[in-house]
Design an enzyme around this catalytic site. Structure first.
Site, PDB file in Angstrom:
ATOM      1  N   HIS A 120       0.743   2.208  -9.686  1.00  0.00           N
ATOM      2  CA  HIS A 120       1.598   2.227  -8.495  1.00  0.00           C
ATOM      3  C   HIS A 120       0.743   2.200  -7.220  1.00  0.00           C
ATOM      4  O   HIS A 120       0.971   1.372  -6.321  1.00  0.00           O
ATOM      5  CB  HIS A 120       2.474   3.481  -8.525  1.00  0.00           C
ATOM      6  CG  HIS A 120       3.413   3.591  -7.377  1.00  0.00           C
ATOM      7  ND1 HIS A 120       4.706   3.110  -7.416  1.00  0.00           N
ATOM      8  CD2 HIS A 120       3.254   4.126  -6.135  1.00  0.00           C
ATOM      9  CE1 HIS A 120       5.299   3.339  -6.265  1.00  0.00           C
ATOM     10  NE2 HIS A 120       4.437   3.960  -5.466  1.00  0.00           N
ATOM     11  N   GLU A 121      -0.229   3.106  -7.154  1.00  0.00           N
ATOM     12  CA  GLU A 121      -1.068   3.192  -5.955  1.00  0.00           C
ATOM     13  C   GLU A 121      -1.970   1.970  -5.811  1.00  0.00           C
ATOM     14  O   GLU A 121      -2.325   1.581  -4.696  1.00  0.00           O
ATOM     15  CB  GLU A 121      -1.909   4.472  -5.997  1.00  0.00           C
ATOM     16  CG  GLU A 121      -1.104   5.763  -6.022  1.00  0.00           C
ATOM     17  CD  GLU A 121      -0.187   5.911  -4.817  1.00  0.00           C
ATOM     18  OE1 GLU A 121      -0.503   5.336  -3.745  1.00  0.00           O
ATOM     19  OE2 GLU A 121       0.851   6.587  -4.937  1.00  0.00           O
ATOM     20  N   HIS A 141      -0.205  -0.602  -3.670  1.00  0.00           N
ATOM     21  CA  HIS A 141      -0.350  -0.328  -2.236  1.00  0.00           C
ATOM     22  C   HIS A 141      -1.756  -0.703  -1.756  1.00  0.00           C
ATOM     23  O   HIS A 141      -1.924  -1.302  -0.689  1.00  0.00           O
ATOM     24  CB  HIS A 141      -0.107   1.162  -1.956  1.00  0.00           C
ATOM     25  CG  HIS A 141       1.289   1.616  -2.240  1.00  0.00           C
ATOM     26  ND1 HIS A 141       2.406   0.936  -1.793  1.00  0.00           N
ATOM     27  CD2 HIS A 141       1.758   2.709  -2.914  1.00  0.00           C
ATOM     28  CE1 HIS A 141       3.498   1.572  -2.188  1.00  0.00           C
ATOM     29  NE2 HIS A 141       3.132   2.648  -2.876  1.00  0.00           N
TER      30      HIS A 141
END
EC number: 3.4.24.-
Length: 433
Positions: free
Chosen positions: A17-18, A21
């Site tokens: 997920h990170e 980003h």
């Protein structure tokens, strides 16, 4: 060992997920100040190209800190709008900012989609029930047509082998459905006007009362029950399946009952003393039928994986809707990190493919929760919502306005996290009691 693997799996999902980003921030020339795997004080850190990479001991989390996260705080102190650096989050367009926020959930979706494809091609192993059914509600509108123990053979002339097959052939909209049923060696055919949703509210899969495992120090363990035993009755009330047992315990007022169970053809009787008001016996029942479904080609695997992702996101959105509209009941299902690791650990015991499949679904849940919880700005959906409104307005909100939104969202987010931990703790206490 499987608990450690499950913790690492949860950490990996958050890392994916990170990473989304991180990569999109780099794409749009936004400075990434810190990229951390895990939370808490760092045990290992190093710096490459102005980004500090950290490894922290608490692996149930992680974060990607972008330049500009403190910009609103600076504006609040200055009581005016400040010009942001071009390499900060507030120095790029709203559209690019939306893409950076969206990238985290997007990477979780892509990860799950790819894993589903490989699992489908490898041969999906999962568990299902037979087409034998039980009536969930004693006041069921369908009780005049169905009986406990009926085996559904066909629906609209389509063969039914597993309970999940019913979802394919009973229409979503209310309509007339023809059922072929085997009842006590007799074939019966009848028609019923019903929708899939109404049917599943009234009719459930048949689950036998054969014990798979007994929890240590539980009422069942103290009563002398063992794996392989089959429950016959409680207080002389004959129990035919798990639905009967659940219904009986739900309406039970006594803390001490007599339970009868069979073992290798011999009948045993013992006192069952409950430790808590929830009437937890402390047993796990044997899993349902094991199924292996082989997908032979890539196109079928891609198609099945796509529909699996879409279906999961619909379920997540509906769960959030229930949480908002029926909080008292839905809040009991909220899990914290301990509960999530527990779910992954349980799935590990069913096989590696089943475990990986559960990890993929958990990745979808992380994506869905981040996208659909737009009232919580600490989630990506909240940030996307703010940026989208600013894009439509053509200008940013004042720092005070956003901070008010943040305050409500952070409070609600912490409340949900605390609720999850409370449910985790309650579950652990039920086990140890």
């Amino acid at each position: 060992m499987y608990i450690l693997f499950s913790v690492l799996a949860l950490s990996f999902i958050i890392f994916i997920h990170e990473l989304g980003h991180f990569l999109f921030a780099k794409l749009f020339k936004v400075k990434v100040e810190v990229f951390s795997v895990g939370i808490g004080p760092s045990i290992l850190k190093f710096k490459i190209n102005n980004t500090e990479y950290r490894l922290s001991p608490i692996l149930l989390g992680g974060y990607c800190k972008l330049k500009g996260f403190d910009h609103l705080e600076k504006e609040l102190k200055a009581n005016k709008e400040l010009e942001a650096d071009k390499d900060s989050l507030f120095g790029i367009s709203h559209f690019k900012k939306i893409l950076i926020y969206f990238a985290g959930p997007l990477f979780n979706l892509i990860f799950s989609f790819i894993v589903f494809i490989f699992i489908s091609m490898a041969g999906v192993i999962y568990f299902d029930y037979s087409s034998r059914v039980s009536i969930l509600n004693k006041d069921s509108l369908l009780k005049d047509k169905f009986r406990d123990g009926d085996v559904i053979l066909k629906v609209n002339d389509k063969k039914i082998k597993y309970f999940s097959d019913l979802r394919k052939f009973i229409p979503e909209e209310k309509s007339t459905v023809m059922f072929d049923v085997l009842r006590e060696k007799e074939n019966i055919t009848f028609k019923e006007t019903v929708s899939l949703q109404d049917f599943l509210k009234e009719i459930g899969p048949w689950a036998d009362l054969v014990i798979a495992d007994v929890v240590s120090n539980s009422p069942a363990k103290i009563a002398g029950m063992k794996p392989g035993d089959e429950i016959i009755s409680i207080d002389n009330v004959i129990l035919k399946n798990k639905r009967d047992l659940d219904y009986f315990l739900k309406n039970l007022n006594s803390d001490v009952v007599e339970i009868k169970f069979s073992r290798n053809g011999e009948i045993f009787s013992s006192k069952l003393v409950f430790h808590d008001k929830n009437k937890m016996i402390g047993i796990y029942f044997s899993p349902p039928l094991k199924r292996v479904v082989k997908v032979e080609n890539v196109s079928s695997a891609i198609k099945n994986s796509f529909f699996k992702v879409v279906s999961a996101l619909q379920d997540i959105l509906y769960s959030i809707f229930l949480l908002m509209t029926n909080f008292l009941n839905a809040s009991k299902s909220v899990s914290g990190p301990v509960g999530i690791v527990g779910i992954l650990s349980s799935s590990y015991s069913l096989g590696i493919l089943y475990w990986i499949n559960s990890i993929s679904f958990l990745s979808l849940i992380l994506a869905g929760m981040n996208l659909f919880f737009i009232v919580i700005p600490i989630f990506d959906g909240g940030q996307i919502f703010i940026s989208f409104i600013e894009l439509l307005r053509g200008k940013r909100f004042k720092a005070k306005t956003i901070y008010s939104f943040y305050s409500f969202g952070i409070f609600f987010g912490l409340f949900l996290f605390g609720l999850g931990l409370f449910n985790d703790l309650k579950g652990l206490l039920n086990i140890f009691n």
